[in-house]
Motif scaffolding. Sequence first.
Motif, PDB file in Angstrom:
ATOM      1  N   UNK A   1       0.813  -1.221   0.000  1.00 35.29           N
ATOM      2  CA  UNK A   1       0.000   0.000   0.000  1.00 35.29           C
ATOM      3  C   UNK A   1       0.845   1.268   0.000  1.00 35.29           C
ATOM      4  N   UNK A   2       2.010   1.226   0.624  1.00 34.70           N
ATOM      5  CA  UNK A   2       2.853   2.420   0.735  1.00 34.70           C
ATOM      6  C   UNK A   2       3.735   2.643  -0.492  1.00 34.70           C
ATOM      7  N   UNK A   3       4.109   1.583  -1.205  1.00 36.72           N
ATOM      8  CA  UNK A   3       5.021   1.711  -2.342  1.00 36.72           C
ATOM      9  C   UNK A   3       4.415   1.189  -3.643  1.00 36.72           C
ATOM     10  N   UNK A   4       3.994  -0.067  -3.648  1.00 34.35           N
ATOM     11  CA  UNK A   4       3.533  -0.676  -4.891  1.00 34.35           C
ATOM     12  C   UNK A   4       2.301   0.038  -5.462  1.00 34.35           C
ATOM     13  N   UNK A   5       1.287   0.237  -4.648  1.00 33.14           N
ATOM     14  CA  UNK A   5       0.044   0.830  -5.156  1.00 33.14           C
ATOM     15  C   UNK A   5       0.261   2.226  -5.732  1.00 33.14           C
ATOM     16  N   UNK A   6       0.910   3.160  -5.026  1.00 32.82           N
ATOM     17  CA  UNK A   6       1.095   4.485  -5.633  1.00 32.82           C
ATOM     18  C   UNK A   6       1.958   4.451  -6.897  1.00 32.82           C
ATOM     19  N   UNK A   7       3.024   3.667  -6.882  1.00 38.58           N
ATOM     20  CA  UNK A   7       3.908   3.599  -8.054  1.00 38.58           C
ATOM     21  C   UNK A   7       3.174   3.013  -9.251  1.00 38.58           C
ATOM     22  N   UNK A   8       2.450   1.931  -9.040  1.00 34.59           N
ATOM     23  CA  UNK A   8       1.723   1.305 -10.144  1.00 34.59           C
ATOM     24  C   UNK A   8       0.571   2.184 -10.612  1.00 34.59           C
TER      25      UNK A   8
END
Length: 134
Positions: free
Chosen positions: A101-108
């Motif tokens: 939620x902190x890295x993958x979701x915003x980046x994707x």
Amino acid sequence: MMKKHSTIPAVIIALSALTAAAGSQSFLRPCVHEDGSFGACHWAGQALFGLALLMGAEAVIAAAWKNESIRKGLYIAMVLTAILVPGTLIGLCGMATMRCRALMRPAMTILFAVMGIASAAGIYLSGERTAGRQ
């Protein structure tokens, strides 16, 4: 003679899709459970990997295809595919501090938004050329 500007979005999409596919398996991957089990985040990462590969393949075909109507259809498909960002296709864990939620979701979300915007630009550019021929 006009240059083929409708292939430029395909190149942008292909590069973004390559980044998303590689990232979903490495530097943007979802969290890993301490006990080694697979949670929803793992499957969301796998789904994003597959969607990124699909977008990349569609972009390569769109760049290579000569027929603007078919290219426009591919761009339409890519816009629809870009909507499937993390959390919509497969849910993520409930903890906001987890890697998914902190890295993958915003980046994707950013990468798929770039692909969606480039696809919309491709629709416009492909439509402009086919409308002029009629």
